[in-house]
Design an enzyme around this catalytic site. Structure first.
Site, PDB file in Angstrom:
ATOM      1  N   GLY A 112       0.777  -1.239   0.000  1.00 49.15           N
ATOM      2  CA  GLY A 112       0.000   0.000   0.000  1.00 49.15           C
ATOM      3  C   GLY A 112       0.808   1.289   0.000  1.00 49.15           C
ATOM      4  O   GLY A 112       0.338   2.304   0.526  1.00 49.15           O
ATOM      5  N   ASN A 172       1.417   3.095  -2.659  1.00 47.88           N
ATOM      6  CA  ASN A 172       0.681   4.032  -3.524  1.00 47.88           C
ATOM      7  C   ASN A 172      -0.537   4.588  -2.785  1.00 47.88           C
ATOM      8  O   ASN A 172      -0.845   5.777  -2.903  1.00 47.88           O
ATOM      9  CB  ASN A 172       0.278   3.363  -4.832  1.00 47.88           C
ATOM     10  CG  ASN A 172       1.399   3.396  -5.852  1.00 47.88           C
ATOM     11  OD1 ASN A 172       1.764   4.462  -6.356  1.00 47.88           O
ATOM     12  ND2 ASN A 172       1.991   2.243  -6.141  1.00 47.88           N
ATOM     13  N   ARG A 205     -15.159 -14.904 -10.577  1.00 48.60           N
ATOM     14  CA  ARG A 205     -14.672 -13.519 -10.600  1.00 48.60           C
ATOM     15  C   ARG A 205     -15.846 -12.540 -10.554  1.00 48.60           C
ATOM     16  O   ARG A 205     -15.801 -11.509  -9.882  1.00 48.60           O
ATOM     17  CB  ARG A 205     -13.859 -13.315 -11.888  1.00 48.60           C
ATOM     18  CG  ARG A 205     -12.877 -12.183 -11.835  1.00 48.60           C
ATOM     19  CD  ARG A 205     -12.115 -12.067 -13.134  1.00 48.60           C
ATOM     20  NE  ARG A 205     -11.120 -13.103 -13.330  1.00 48.60           N
ATOM     21  CZ  ARG A 205      -9.938 -13.149 -12.727  1.00 48.60           C
ATOM     22  NH1 ARG A 205      -9.606 -12.239 -11.845  1.00 48.60           N
ATOM     23  NH2 ARG A 205      -9.076 -14.111 -12.994  1.00 48.60           N
ATOM     24  N   LEU A 236     -10.131  -7.347 -13.308  1.00 50.76           N
ATOM     25  CA  LEU A 236     -11.503  -6.882 -13.089  1.00 50.76           C
ATOM     26  C   LEU A 236     -12.407  -7.369 -14.219  1.00 50.76           C
ATOM     27  O   LEU A 236     -12.050  -7.293 -15.395  1.00 50.76           O
ATOM     28  CB  LEU A 236     -11.529  -5.350 -13.012  1.00 50.76           C
ATOM     29  CG  LEU A 236     -10.692  -4.732 -11.883  1.00 50.76           C
ATOM     30  CD1 LEU A 236     -10.853  -3.216 -11.883  1.00 50.76           C
ATOM     31  CD2 LEU A 236     -11.062  -5.306 -10.527  1.00 50.76           C
ATOM     32  N   ASN A 270      -5.799   2.473 -12.728  1.00 57.82           N
ATOM     33  CA  ASN A 270      -4.798   1.536 -12.224  1.00 57.82           C
ATOM     34  C   ASN A 270      -3.425   2.129 -12.476  1.00 57.82           C
ATOM     35  O   ASN A 270      -3.280   3.031 -13.323  1.00 57.82           O
ATOM     36  CB  ASN A 270      -4.932   0.182 -12.927  1.00 57.82           C
ATOM     37  CG  ASN A 270      -4.179  -0.935 -12.208  1.00 57.82           C
ATOM     38  OD1 ASN A 270      -3.639  -0.729 -11.113  1.00 57.82           O
ATOM     39  ND2 ASN A 270      -4.128  -2.105 -12.822  1.00 57.82           N
ATOM     40  N   HIS A 318       0.720   0.953 -13.200  1.00 59.40           N
ATOM     41  CA  HIS A 318       1.522  -0.203 -13.615  1.00 59.40           C
ATOM     42  C   HIS A 318       2.981   0.221 -13.716  1.00 59.40           C
ATOM     43  O   HIS A 318       3.275   1.298 -14.248  1.00 59.40           O
ATOM     44  CB  HIS A 318       1.010  -0.721 -14.968  1.00 59.40           C
ATOM     45  CG  HIS A 318       1.716  -1.959 -15.411  1.00 59.40           C
ATOM     46  ND1 HIS A 318       1.503  -3.188 -14.823  1.00 59.40           N
ATOM     47  CD2 HIS A 318       2.664  -2.152 -16.357  1.00 59.40           C
ATOM     48  CE1 HIS A 318       2.276  -4.082 -15.403  1.00 59.40           C
ATOM     49  NE2 HIS A 318       2.989  -3.479 -16.331  1.00 59.40           N
ATOM     50  N   SER A 326       2.999   3.957 -15.445  1.00 57.64           N
ATOM     51  CA  SER A 326       1.847   4.498 -16.175  1.00 57.64           C
ATOM     52  C   SER A 326       0.603   4.425 -15.315  1.00 57.64           C
ATOM     53  O   SER A 326       0.358   3.402 -14.665  1.00 57.64           O
ATOM     54  CB  SER A 326       1.576   3.660 -17.437  1.00 57.64           C
ATOM     55  OG  SER A 326       2.744   3.466 -18.208  1.00 57.64           O
ATOM     56  N   THR A 353      -9.700  -1.028 -18.622  1.00 62.10           N
ATOM     57  CA  THR A 353     -10.618  -1.559 -19.639  1.00 62.10           C
ATOM     58  C   THR A 353     -10.526  -3.091 -19.552  1.00 62.10           C
ATOM     59  O   THR A 353      -9.693  -3.609 -18.789  1.00 62.10           O
ATOM     60  CB  THR A 353     -10.199  -1.078 -21.042  1.00 62.10           C
ATOM     61  OG1 THR A 353      -8.838  -1.464 -21.254  1.00 62.10           O
ATOM     62  CG2 THR A 353     -10.325   0.435 -21.192  1.00 62.10           C
ATOM     63  N   ASP A 375      -3.877  -4.218 -18.611  1.00 57.52           N
ATOM     64  CA  ASP A 375      -2.989  -3.042 -18.664  1.00 57.52           C
ATOM     65  C   ASP A 375      -3.053  -2.356 -20.029  1.00 57.52           C
ATOM     66  O   ASP A 375      -2.024  -1.941 -20.579  1.00 57.52           O
ATOM     67  CB  ASP A 375      -1.536  -3.450 -18.336  1.00 57.52           C
ATOM     68  CG  ASP A 375      -1.421  -4.056 -16.950  1.00 57.52           C
ATOM     69  OD1 ASP A 375      -2.185  -3.654 -16.062  1.00 57.52           O
ATOM     70  OD2 ASP A 375      -0.564  -4.936 -16.752  1.00 57.52           O
ATOM     71  N   GLN A 419       8.472   7.409  -8.601  1.00 58.91           N
ATOM     72  CA  GLN A 419       7.694   8.147  -9.609  1.00 58.91           C
ATOM     73  C   GLN A 419       6.210   7.782  -9.548  1.00 58.91           C
ATOM     74  O   GLN A 419       5.343   8.629  -9.789  1.00 58.91           O
ATOM     75  CB  GLN A 419       8.258   7.889 -11.016  1.00 58.91           C
ATOM     76  CG  GLN A 419       9.698   8.334 -11.180  1.00 58.91           C
ATOM     77  CD  GLN A 419       9.921   9.774 -10.756  1.00 58.91           C
ATOM     78  OE1 GLN A 419       9.138  10.657 -11.087  1.00 58.91           O
ATOM     79  NE2 GLN A 419      10.982  10.006  -9.995  1.00 58.91           N
ATOM     80  N   GLU A 420       5.916   6.519  -9.226  1.00 57.80           N
ATOM     81  CA  GLU A 420       4.503   6.133  -9.062  1.00 57.80           C
ATOM     82  C   GLU A 420       3.835   7.036  -8.033  1.00 57.80           C
ATOM     83  O   GLU A 420       2.691   7.473  -8.210  1.00 57.80           O
ATOM     84  CB  GLU A 420       4.386   4.664  -8.602  1.00 57.80           C
ATOM     85  CG  GLU A 420       4.852   3.658  -9.630  1.00 57.80           C
ATOM     86  CD  GLU A 420       4.598   2.216  -9.182  1.00 57.80           C
ATOM     87  OE1 GLU A 420       3.580   1.959  -8.523  1.00 57.80           O
ATOM     88  OE2 GLU A 420       5.426   1.346  -9.497  1.00 57.80           O
TER      89      GLU A 420
END
Ligand code: GAR
Length: 233
Positions: free
Chosen positions: A17, A19, A70, A98, A112, A114, A141, A146, A150, A178-179
């Site tokens: 966690g 981020n 799922r 997802l 999201n 990545h 990124s 979608t 990714d 950087q994230e």
């Protein structure tokens, strides 16, 4: 421009966690007009849960292994997110794909992050894949989720050099720093109503253009003794 209302976030995590922490910190610094209405982890032992609790953020554990499919798991996520009146879903190290159940419940409202410069190195272990490929520049990124892995429209990217002596850990740490900058930025752009999805692309309204002569070279141009490219040299 009239100020936009505070944005209610739902953050999905599976692990440490950091981020999530960068988003908490950005909100606490007043850089993001948002509140985290709920943090959901699919793992009860995710260290990120304690980060949320320390900041007084409600948490839920929804263990994917308790569900037969799922779609059923995602249905439980949607129910919890809706109950918390979440407007933007933020996946932060959430290691589950997802399904349409959640994608359709939050159209263009799931982000999201990545650890690669997409579309390079999608999927698991992106930093290791970049190293093994011999990439000299990689990065991270933030994108809209979608159905593809990714694959969604990219909102913000940051590039970092791969150092000659990098291992997976050192490279991951450089990318992670950087994230922690670009995820709060992407969420802020969303909160300010400045993101428009046009096919594969995200249009950012009123964003300053990047310096078109700015480039990250690896090895750097000083090592090559070549002039900086661009009109003014
Ligand atoms: C981050 O590096 C994030 O980019 C990555 O997992 C890590 C989570 O760290 N996500 C993916 O690889 C998704 N495909 P965190 O739990 O400390 O935020």
């Amino acid at each position: 421009m009239a100020a936009r209302p505070i944005l209610r976030l739902g953050v999905l995590i599976s692990g440490r966690g950091t981020n999530l922490q960068s988003i908490i910190d950005a909100i606490e610094r007043g850089e993001l007009n948002a509140i985290i209405a709920l943090v959901i982890s699919n793992r009860a032992d995710a260290p990120g849960l304690a980060r949320a609790q320390k900041s007084g953020i409600p948490t839920r554990v929804i263990d994917h292994r308790r569900f037969g499919s799922r779609a059923e798991f995602d249905g439980a996520l949607v129910e919890a997110l809706n109950a918390a009146r979440v407007e933007l879903v933020v996946c932060a190290g959430f290691m589950r794909l997802l399904s349409p159940v959640i994608l359709n419940a939050f159209p263009n409202r799931i982000m999201n992050i990545h650890p690669s410069l997409l579309p390079a190195f999608p999927g698991l272990n992106a930093q290791k894949a970049a190293l093994e490929h011999g990439a000299r520049i990689t990065g991270c990124s933030v994108f809209f989720v979608t159905p593809g892995v990714d694959d969604g429209p990219i909102i913000v990217q940051a590039a970092v050099p791969v150092m000659p002596d990098d291992d997976e850990h050192s490279l991951s740490d450089r990318i992670l720093a950087q994230e922690h900058r670009i995820y709060p930025l992407a969420i802020r752009l969303f909160q300010e109503g400045r993101l428009e999805i046009a096919g594969r692309k995200v249009i950012i309204r009123d964003a300053p253009a990047p310096d078109e002569n700015e480039a990250l070279l690896n090895p750097p141009r000083t090592a090559l003794d070549i002039p900086r490219s661009g009109r003014n040299n």
